[in-house]
Design a protein around this motif. Structure first.
Motif, PDB file in Angstrom:
ATOM      1  N   ARG A  31       0.974  -1.298   0.130  1.00 54.40           N
ATOM      2  CA  ARG A  31      -0.023   0.033   0.067  1.00 54.40           C
ATOM      3  C   ARG A  31       0.888   1.271  -0.038  1.00 54.40           C
ATOM      4  N   VAL A  32       0.367   2.265  -0.207  1.00 54.77           N
ATOM      5  CA  VAL A  32       1.051   3.742  -0.381  1.00 54.77           C
ATOM      6  C   VAL A  32       0.723   4.397   0.865  1.00 54.77           C
ATOM      7  N   LEU A  33       1.994   4.834   1.464  1.00 53.75           N
ATOM      8  CA  LEU A  33       1.858   5.584   2.757  1.00 53.75           C
ATOM      9  C   LEU A  33       1.332   6.867   2.563  1.00 53.75           C
ATOM     10  N   ALA A  34       0.308   7.131   3.297  1.00 50.46           N
ATOM     11  CA  ALA A  34      -0.461   8.754   3.234  1.00 50.46           C
ATOM     12  C   ALA A  34       0.273   9.563   4.021  1.00 50.46           C
ATOM     13  N   ARG A  35       0.696   9.210   5.342  1.00 55.71           N
ATOM     14  CA  ARG A  35       1.409  10.071   6.270  1.00 55.71           C
ATOM     15  C   ARG A  35       2.722   9.383   6.891  1.00 55.71           C
ATOM     16  N   ASP A  36       3.466  10.264   6.850  1.00 58.84           N
ATOM     17  CA  ASP A  36       5.028   9.922   7.755  1.00 58.84           C
ATOM     18  C   ASP A  36       4.681   8.911   8.667  1.00 58.84           C
ATOM     19  N   VAL A  37       5.611   8.047   8.791  1.00 53.59           N
ATOM     20  CA  VAL A  37       5.751   7.268   9.819  1.00 53.59           C
ATOM     21  C   VAL A  37       6.777   7.723  10.909  1.00 53.59           C
ATOM     22  N   ILE A  38       6.368   7.826  12.112  1.00 54.64           N
ATOM     23  CA  ILE A  38       7.083   8.870  12.908  1.00 54.64           C
ATOM     24  C   ILE A  38       7.535   7.825  14.165  1.00 54.64           C
ATOM     25  N   ALA A  39       8.699   7.628  14.465  1.00 55.76           N
ATOM     26  CA  ALA A  39       9.247   6.844  15.402  1.00 55.76           C
ATOM     27  C   ALA A  39       8.830   7.264  16.757  1.00 55.76           C
ATOM     28  N   THR A  40       8.276   6.243  17.627  1.00 63.41           N
ATOM     29  CA  THR A  40       7.676   6.618  18.943  1.00 63.41           C
ATOM     30  C   THR A  40       8.613   6.226  20.052  1.00 63.41           C
ATOM     31  N   LEU A  41       9.894   5.956  19.715  1.00 65.64           N
ATOM     32  CA  LEU A  41      10.656   5.431  20.615  1.00 65.64           C
ATOM     33  C   LEU A  41      12.195   5.487  20.027  1.00 65.64           C
ATOM     34  N   ASP A  42      13.274   5.361  20.846  1.00 68.57           N
ATOM     35  CA  ASP A  42      14.749   5.378  20.391  1.00 68.57           C
ATOM     36  C   ASP A  42      14.801   3.980  19.847  1.00 68.57           C
ATOM     37  N   GLY A  43      15.748   4.020  18.696  1.00 69.42           N
ATOM     38  CA  GLY A  43      16.253   2.587  18.436  1.00 69.42           C
ATOM     39  C   GLY A  43      17.734   2.645  18.163  1.00 69.42           C
ATOM     40  N   PRO A  44      18.439   1.933  18.852  1.00 68.31           N
ATOM     41  CA  PRO A  44      17.859   0.760  20.068  1.00 68.31           C
ATOM     42  C   PRO A  44      17.498   1.629  20.970  1.00 68.31           C
ATOM     43  N   SER A  45      16.521   1.067  21.778  1.00 62.40           N
ATOM     44  CA  SER A  45      16.059   2.015  23.122  1.00 62.40           C
ATOM     45  C   SER A  45      17.083   1.843  24.252  1.00 62.40           C
ATOM     46  N   ASP A 135      20.193   4.472  15.715  1.00 63.40           N
ATOM     47  CA  ASP A 135      19.533   4.100  14.398  1.00 63.40           C
ATOM     48  C   ASP A 135      18.560   5.183  14.172  1.00 63.40           C
ATOM     49  N   VAL A 136      17.767   5.219  15.219  1.00 60.69           N
ATOM     50  CA  VAL A 136      16.444   6.196  14.968  1.00 60.69           C
ATOM     51  C   VAL A 136      16.319   6.808  16.427  1.00 60.69           C
ATOM     52  N   THR A 137      15.822   7.966  16.551  1.00 60.29           N
ATOM     53  CA  THR A 137      15.353   8.811  17.666  1.00 60.29           C
ATOM     54  C   THR A 137      14.007   8.826  17.777  1.00 60.29           C
ATOM     55  N   ALA A 138      13.262   8.958  18.731  1.00 60.84           N
ATOM     56  CA  ALA A 138      11.660   9.473  18.728  1.00 60.84           C
ATOM     57  C   ALA A 138      11.411  10.562  18.280  1.00 60.84           C
ATOM     58  N   GLY A 139      10.587  10.482  17.442  1.00 59.56           N
ATOM     59  CA  GLY A 139      10.218  11.822  16.475  1.00 59.56           C
ATOM     60  C   GLY A 139      10.504  11.804  15.394  1.00 59.56           C
ATOM     61  N   ASP A 140      11.656  10.954  14.921  1.00 61.42           N
ATOM     62  CA  ASP A 140      12.322  10.929  13.456  1.00 61.42           C
ATOM     63  C   ASP A 140      11.248  10.427  12.633  1.00 61.42           C
ATOM     64  N   VAL A 141      11.466  10.772  11.254  1.00 64.20           N
ATOM     65  CA  VAL A 141      10.666  10.233  10.236  1.00 64.20           C
ATOM     66  C   VAL A 141      11.557   8.990   9.944  1.00 64.20           C
ATOM     67  N   VAL A 142      10.649   7.616   9.857  1.00 66.37           N
ATOM     68  CA  VAL A 142      11.299   6.386   9.544  1.00 66.37           C
ATOM     69  C   VAL A 142      10.931   6.083   7.906  1.00 66.37           C
ATOM     70  N   VAL A 143       9.770   6.236   7.663  1.00 66.54           N
ATOM     71  CA  VAL A 143       9.163   6.068   6.159  1.00 66.54           C
ATOM     72  C   VAL A 143       8.365   7.398   5.720  1.00 66.54           C
ATOM     73  N   ALA A 144       8.690   8.128   4.596  1.00 69.44           N
ATOM     74  CA  ALA A 144       8.216   9.102   4.300  1.00 69.44           C
ATOM     75  C   ALA A 144       6.810   8.755   3.525  1.00 69.44           C
ATOM     76  N   ALA A 145       5.820   9.781   3.534  1.00 66.93           N
ATOM     77  CA  ALA A 145       4.459   9.582   2.879  1.00 66.93           C
ATOM     78  C   ALA A 145       4.838   9.415   1.290  1.00 66.93           C
ATOM     79  N   GLY A 146       4.021   8.596   0.647  1.00 69.09           N
ATOM     80  CA  GLY A 146       4.205   8.417  -0.803  1.00 69.09           C
ATOM     81  C   GLY A 146       4.892   7.255  -1.096  1.00 69.09           C
ATOM     82  N   VAL A 147       5.490   6.628  -0.183  1.00 73.04           N
ATOM     83  CA  VAL A 147       6.408   5.384  -0.383  1.00 73.04           C
ATOM     84  C   VAL A 147       5.434   4.126  -0.546  1.00 73.04           C
ATOM     85  N   GLN A 148       5.622   3.238  -1.454  1.00 73.60           N
ATOM     86  CA  GLN A 148       4.815   1.907  -1.520  1.00 73.60           C
ATOM     87  C   GLN A 148       5.414   1.191  -0.419  1.00 73.60           C
ATOM     88  N   LEU A 149       4.921   0.602   0.211  1.00 79.50           N
ATOM     89  CA  LEU A 149       5.291  -0.260   1.487  1.00 79.50           C
ATOM     90  C   LEU A 149       5.755  -1.599   1.322  1.00 79.50           C
TER      91      LEU A 149
END
Length: 395
Positions: A31-45, A135-149
């Motif tokens: 499916r095509v992402l309609a809104r950015d996926v935003i990290a809810t936690l740090d990775g690694p935590s 790898d990622v910090t809470a609040g970062d965009v993990v996958v941008a809108a418009g990408v086919q998942l």
């Protein structure tokens, strides 16, 4: 003859963006992402070990030193006690690093003992420690809108603490093939008959872009048969194959010309005869009937419509050097199913060029080479632009 750019502009103007819905991660596949996926936690935590080995203080872990093993820290354990000066802690991959430790010595660089451990190789500061948030910090965009998942994007979303994704509704695309001469796959054709590969081709291309194919009953070579197949259709887009040219038995053109569809000669090869319009409130794209033309026009024209519906970005164009030469019709943009060889050069998937009936050669093609309308001939060594296969027309 109509410019391809003009045709694409009209095609895109016929459609509107699809609604957004929230689905569990696995239902987001393709499916095509309609809104950015935003990290809810740090990775690694948390800081954790990248190796099975021993957590140490670098100052204590000189080569040849023997340290008492003060603790065992398996993966999944709670927060360990701080590491005392002059000791080591046996630690497993993924386990939390104790406070005070500033390196991990892999078990292969020790004697592997349980009560005391001999350090054979002195570690560098920070060796084999995965730091919190690297790898990622809470609040970062993990996958941008418009990408086919795909599987990688869904995995990234899961690792960032996300359980659902906001995606565009999967488009329902009705597909209709026409022709009295067509028989089902697996049927031995009689005199003058050919196998209907277009129904399979169109339905598979719809699935490849995350859509839901609605395969309509195949129509014969009369306008009445076409209208009967379209009767009661419910879809976001209708795509027909065949019967759109200037012949005496072109039933799609005969049936729809006075029902909201306009037919054009488009400056592209293959795919010159096409129609666009709205049939009973549903956008419709009428494609030629030869299978290579169907594949190309779906990718180029229907692909543009789908990107507008799904709010997906334009496909990425790249280039390669042609290993062989071929002719291109002047004034028409040519699209050639092509192979990228191991040395990185590109060549047509068939030695017979861009002839639109050579459907079996589609199985060899991996990219679609694009020759501009002002180029009459591609020579060996020329740089040729290409887009990826139909499975990647959304990105």
């Amino acid at each position: 003859m109509r410019l391809l750019s003009e045709h694409l502009a009209e095609a895109v103007a016929l459609v509107t963006p699809l609604a957004v819905e929230t689905v569990p991660l696995l239902q987001g596949m393709n499916r095509v992402l309609a809104r950015d996926v935003i990290a809810t936690l740090d990775g690694p935590s948390f800081d954790n070990s990248a190796m099975d080995g021993y957590a140490v203080r670098v100052a204590d872990a000189v080569a040849g030193s023997v340290l008492p093993v003060a603790a065992d820290i398996p993966a999944g354990s709670g927060l360990p006690a701080p590491l005392a000066v002059g000791t080591a802690a046996r630690i497993m991959t993924g386990a939390p690093v104790p406070a005070g430790a500033d390196a991990i010595v892999p078990v292969e660089q020790t004697d592997g003992a349980l009560e005391t451990v001999r350090i054979d190789v002195a570690p560098m500061p920070g060796a084999h420690i995965r730091r919190r948030g690297e790898d990622v910090t809470a609040g970062d965009v993990v996958v941008a809108a418009g990408v086919q998942l795909g599987s990688w994007q869904l995995s990234g979303a899961a690792s960032a603490g996300v359980a659902t994704v906001d995606v565009r509704r999967a488009p329902r695309i009705a597909v209709l093939t026409t022709g009295d001469e067509l028989v089902d796959p697996g049927t031995v054709p009689g005199p003058g008959q050919i196998v209907d590969s277009n129904s399979t081709l169109l339905a598979a291309m719809v699935l490849g872009v995350g859509g839901v194919p609605v395969v309509l009953p195949r129509a014969g070579d009369t306008p009445e048969s076409v209208l009967a197949s379209l009767d009661g259709v419910e879809a976001d887009l209708i795509v027909t194959a065949g019967g759109a040219s200037v012949g005496a038995y072109d039933p799609v053109k005969a049936a729809l010309s006075d029902r909201g569809v306009t037919f054009h000669a488009v400056a592209m090869q293959p795919g010159k005869p096409q129609g666009l319009g709205v049939y009973r409130g549903i956008p419709i794209a009428c494609l030629p009937g030869n299978p290579v033309s169907v594949a190309v026009t779906f990718q180029v024209v229907v692909g543009a419509m789908l990107r507008a519906m799904l709010q997906a970005p334009e496909p990425i164009m790249t280039s390669a050097v042609a290993s062989v030469g071929w002719h291109s019709p002047h004034g028409r943009t040519q699209f050639v199913p092509a192979v990228v060889d191991p040395n990185g050069t590109v060549r047509p998937a068939t030695v017979r060029g861009s002839q639109s009936h050579l459907v079996a050669s589609l199985a060899k093609g991996r990219v679609l080479a694009v020759v501009p309308a002002d180029v009459d001939e591609v020579l060996p060594g020329d740089t040729v632009g290409f887009m990826m296969s139909h499975l990647e027309i959304l990105a």
